[in-house]
Write a protein that holds these residues in place. Structure first.
Motif, PDB file in Angstrom:
ATOM      1  N   GLN A  67      73.657 -44.700  -8.923  1.00  0.00           N
ATOM      2  CA  GLN A  67      74.764 -44.085  -8.959  1.00  0.00           C
ATOM      3  C   GLN A  67      76.306 -44.825  -8.912  1.00  0.00           C
ATOM      4  OE1 GLN A  67      75.057 -46.433  -4.507  1.00  0.00           O
ATOM      5  NE2 GLN A  67      73.129 -47.193  -5.006  1.00  0.00           N
ATOM      6  N   TYR A  68      76.808 -43.873  -8.249  1.00  0.00           N
ATOM      7  CA  TYR A  68      78.367 -43.853  -8.976  1.00  0.00           C
ATOM      8  C   TYR A  68      79.055 -45.538  -8.512  1.00  0.00           C
ATOM      9  CZ  TYR A  68      83.725 -42.964  -9.510  1.00  0.00           C
ATOM     10  OH  TYR A  68      84.686 -43.561 -10.464  1.00  0.00           O
ATOM     11  N   GLN A  69      79.456 -46.235  -9.660  1.00  0.00           N
ATOM     12  CA  GLN A  69      80.594 -46.923  -8.765  1.00  0.00           C
ATOM     13  C   GLN A  69      78.779 -48.406  -8.957  1.00  0.00           C
ATOM     14  OE1 GLN A  69      83.578 -47.037  -6.537  1.00  0.00           O
ATOM     15  NE2 GLN A  69      84.849 -46.462  -8.597  1.00  0.00           N
ATOM     16  N   TRP A  70      77.497 -48.159 -10.048  1.00  0.00           N
ATOM     17  CA  TRP A  70      76.601 -49.204  -9.128  1.00  0.00           C
ATOM     18  C   TRP A  70      76.860 -50.820  -9.862  1.00  0.00           C
ATOM     19  CZ3 TRP A  70      72.582 -51.898 -13.112  1.00  0.00           C
ATOM     20  CH2 TRP A  70      71.500 -52.148 -11.933  1.00  0.00           C
ATOM     21  N   THR A  71      76.038 -51.438  -8.249  1.00  0.00           N
ATOM     22  CA  THR A  71      76.385 -52.791  -8.801  1.00  0.00           C
ATOM     23  C   THR A  71      75.214 -53.003  -8.537  1.00  0.00           C
ATOM     24  OG1 THR A  71      78.857 -53.847  -8.295  1.00  0.00           O
ATOM     25  CG2 THR A  71      77.356 -56.019  -8.140  1.00  0.00           C
ATOM     26  N   GLY A  72      74.418 -54.205  -9.657  1.00  0.00           N
ATOM     27  CA  GLY A  72      72.629 -54.790  -9.577  1.00  0.00           C
ATOM     28  C   GLY A  72      72.300 -55.269 -11.230  1.00  0.00           C
ATOM     29  N   ARG A  73      71.503 -55.331 -10.641  1.00  0.00           N
ATOM     30  CA  ARG A  73      70.840 -56.165 -11.884  1.00  0.00           C
ATOM     31  C   ARG A  73      69.263 -55.857 -12.028  1.00  0.00           C
ATOM     32  NH1 ARG A  73      68.144 -62.344  -9.482  1.00  0.00           N
ATOM     33  NH2 ARG A  73      70.728 -62.361  -9.178  1.00  0.00           N
ATOM     34  N   ILE A  74      69.164 -55.589 -13.841  1.00  0.00           N
ATOM     35  CA  ILE A  74      67.510 -55.311 -13.731  1.00  0.00           C
ATOM     36  C   ILE A  74      66.664 -55.879 -14.674  1.00  0.00           C
ATOM     37  CG2 ILE A  74      66.695 -53.389 -15.995  1.00  0.00           C
ATOM     38  CD1 ILE A  74      69.337 -51.781 -15.238  1.00  0.00           C
ATOM     39  N   TRP A  75      65.455 -56.375 -14.425  1.00  0.00           N
ATOM     40  CA  TRP A  75      64.956 -57.397 -15.207  1.00  0.00           C
ATOM     41  C   TRP A  75      63.559 -57.203 -15.604  1.00  0.00           C
ATOM     42  CZ3 TRP A  75      65.575 -56.888 -10.115  1.00  0.00           C
ATOM     43  CH2 TRP A  75      64.605 -57.302  -9.293  1.00  0.00           C
ATOM     44  N   ALA A  76      62.663 -57.619 -16.511  1.00  0.00           N
ATOM     45  CA  ALA A  76      61.191 -58.028 -16.295  1.00  0.00           C
ATOM     46  C   ALA A  76      60.557 -58.664 -15.219  1.00  0.00           C
ATOM     47  CB  ALA A  76      61.030 -57.850 -17.775  1.00  0.00           C
ATOM     48  N   ARG A  77      59.650 -58.405 -15.277  1.00  0.00           N
ATOM     49  CA  ARG A  77      58.425 -58.490 -14.566  1.00  0.00           C
ATOM     50  C   ARG A  77      57.560 -58.862 -15.550  1.00  0.00           C
ATOM     51  NH1 ARG A  77      57.680 -56.024  -8.828  1.00  0.00           N
ATOM     52  NH2 ARG A  77      58.358 -54.444 -10.446  1.00  0.00           N
ATOM     53  N   THR A  78      56.138 -60.679 -15.088  1.00  0.00           N
ATOM     54  CA  THR A  78      55.543 -60.493 -15.975  1.00  0.00           C
ATOM     55  C   THR A  78      53.976 -61.105 -15.653  1.00  0.00           C
ATOM     56  OG1 THR A  78      55.920 -62.521 -16.966  1.00  0.00           O
ATOM     57  CG2 THR A  78      57.132 -61.166 -18.402  1.00  0.00           C
ATOM     58  N   GLY A  79      53.277 -60.383 -16.523  1.00  0.00           N
ATOM     59  CA  GLY A  79      51.472 -61.454 -15.921  1.00  0.00           C
ATOM     60  C   GLY A  79      51.832 -60.964 -14.309  1.00  0.00           C
ATOM     61  N   CYS A  80      51.597 -59.758 -14.278  1.00  0.00           N
ATOM     62  CA  CYS A  80      51.736 -58.754 -12.687  1.00  0.00           C
ATOM     63  C   CYS A  80      50.111 -58.626 -13.074  1.00  0.00           C
ATOM     64  CB  CYS A  80      52.152 -57.566 -12.643  1.00  0.00           C
ATOM     65  SG  CYS A  80      54.139 -58.520 -12.621  1.00  0.00           S
ATOM     66  N   ARG A  81      49.552 -58.542 -12.004  1.00  0.00           N
ATOM     67  CA  ARG A  81      48.801 -57.901 -10.971  1.00  0.00           C
ATOM     68  C   ARG A  81      49.221 -57.349  -9.140  1.00  0.00           C
ATOM     69  NH1 ARG A  81      43.222 -59.767 -12.682  1.00  0.00           N
ATOM     70  NH2 ARG A  81      43.677 -60.840 -14.444  1.00  0.00           N
ATOM     71  N   PHE A  82      48.864 -55.613  -9.497  1.00  0.00           N
ATOM     72  CA  PHE A  82      48.695 -55.266  -8.362  1.00  0.00           C
ATOM     73  C   PHE A  82      47.460 -54.189  -7.576  1.00  0.00           C
ATOM     74  CE2 PHE A  82      53.292 -55.551 -10.466  1.00  0.00           C
ATOM     75  CZ  PHE A  82      54.020 -56.098  -8.489  1.00  0.00           C
ATOM     76  N   ASP A  83      47.280 -53.975  -6.461  1.00  0.00           N
ATOM     77  CA  ASP A  83      46.893 -54.081  -5.664  1.00  0.00           C
ATOM     78  C   ASP A  83      47.328 -52.242  -5.390  1.00  0.00           C
ATOM     79  OD1 ASP A  83      47.462 -53.037  -3.499  1.00  0.00           O
ATOM     80  OD2 ASP A  83      46.323 -54.600  -2.668  1.00  0.00           O
ATOM     81  N   ALA A  84      45.999 -50.742  -5.568  1.00  0.00           N
ATOM     82  CA  ALA A  84      46.380 -49.699  -5.554  1.00  0.00           C
ATOM     83  C   ALA A  84      47.538 -49.774  -4.410  1.00  0.00           C
ATOM     84  CB  ALA A  84      45.205 -49.061  -4.920  1.00  0.00           C
ATOM     85  N   THR A  85      47.790 -50.270  -3.234  1.00  0.00           N
ATOM     86  CA  THR A  85      48.430 -49.708  -2.538  1.00  0.00           C
ATOM     87  C   THR A  85      49.795 -50.894  -3.161  1.00  0.00           C
ATOM     88  OG1 THR A  85      47.835 -51.797  -1.212  1.00  0.00           O
ATOM     89  CG2 THR A  85      47.077 -50.249  -1.041  1.00  0.00           C
TER      90      THR A  85
END
Ligand SMILES: *[C@@H]1O[C@H](CO)[C@@H](O)[C@H](O)[C@H]1NC(C)=O
Ligand SMILES: *[C@@H]1O[C@H](CO)[C@@H](O)[C@H](O)[C@H]1NC(C)=O
Length: 236
Positions: A67-85
């Motif tokens: 969005q316009y005038q965005w403030t925030g962060r972007i990062w990588a998560r590693t070694g993840c496991r997620f179920d279908a939900t």
């Protein structure tokens, strides 16, 4: 029928022109050998992006439009496991066990790409104040001003002092905590009495700075500016 088509056309045309004027694009590139799960978090009370967390396979890219005038962060998560939900866990950068971060800032250690854009300049940095998990670089496309890359390419998992090292279940180093997160002391966290000009690099932040000269290593470290650019955030 005719009306709805016209309506859609108008919406499309408006989005095209508004998007062209204000939109800011972040091209996320996974050059790691393994899948990462980027997290995107909006700060400053802004609404969270709908694409706040997802998987990115090796070699894949993802285009995030802020969005316009965005403030925030972007990062990588590693070694993840997620179920279908979309519930699970990550070795680093975890968002309370959820695939979609949706307001969670990530669990350190993690290398963070920080942004504050259209104010009217864009300020950005690769930030090590919450440690390191994977190499990250931020480069600008287009724009005017200094627009220099900010990066931490060195593998700080290997160069990490013992007291800051984070291992996975198999005993492999997956991250390096910042000295502030590891020790919580005033000198490393730039808290009272080490505020503003009294906050200086410490032996610990100097170690990060030596390995990654264009990364931010403590609260009053130098960050970067550009104006009107897009960004590429490269992991590994
Ligand atoms: C940013 O990317 C968008 C979409 O690709 C493009 O339309 C725009 O011209 C780019 N801006 C700059 C400054 O390169
Ligand atoms: C920091 O480095 C200096 C100079 O090498 C040394 O004298 C000092 O003991 C170190 N301090 C800590 C907390 O390691």
């Amino acid at each position: 029928m005719a009306l709805s088509f016209l309506h859609l056309t108008i919406v499309f045309i408006s989005l095209f022109f508004l998007g062209g004027a204000n939109a800011k694009y972040f091209n996320l590139v996974n050059k790691c050998k393994k899948t990462i799960w980027p997290g995107i978090y909006s700060g400053a009370g802004l609404s969270q992006p709908y694409d706040s967390g997802f998987a990115l396979a090796p070699g894949q890219t993802y285009l995030y439009e802020s969005q316009y005038q965005w403030t925030g962060r972007i990062w990588a998560r590693t070694g993840c496991r997620f179920d279908a939900t979309g519930k699970g866990k990550c070795a680093t950068g975890d968002c309370n066990g959820l695939l979609k971060c949706d307001g969670y800032e990530g669990t350190p250690p993690m290398t963070v790409a920080l942004f504050s854009v259209d104010t009217p300049d864009d300020t950005y940095s690769v930030d090590l104040q919450h440690g390191f998990n994977v190499p990250v670089s931020v480069t600008t496309q287009g724009g005017t001003g200094q627009c220099q890359p900010s990066a931490c390419i060195a593998n700080l998992r290997r160069k990490c002092p013992t007291g800051q090292r984070v291992l996975n279940r198999k005993g492999r180093p997956v991250g390096c905590k910042s000295a502030c997160d590891a020790f919580g002391d005033a000198a490393n966290c730039c808290t009272d009495p080490f505020t503003a000009w009294k906050c200086n690099p410490t032996n610990y932040t100097k170690l990060f700075k030596a390995a990654c000269p264009t990364a931010v290593t403590f609260l009053y470290d130098k960050d970067f500016t550009c104006k009107g650019s897009n960004f590429t955030v490269t992991f590994c």
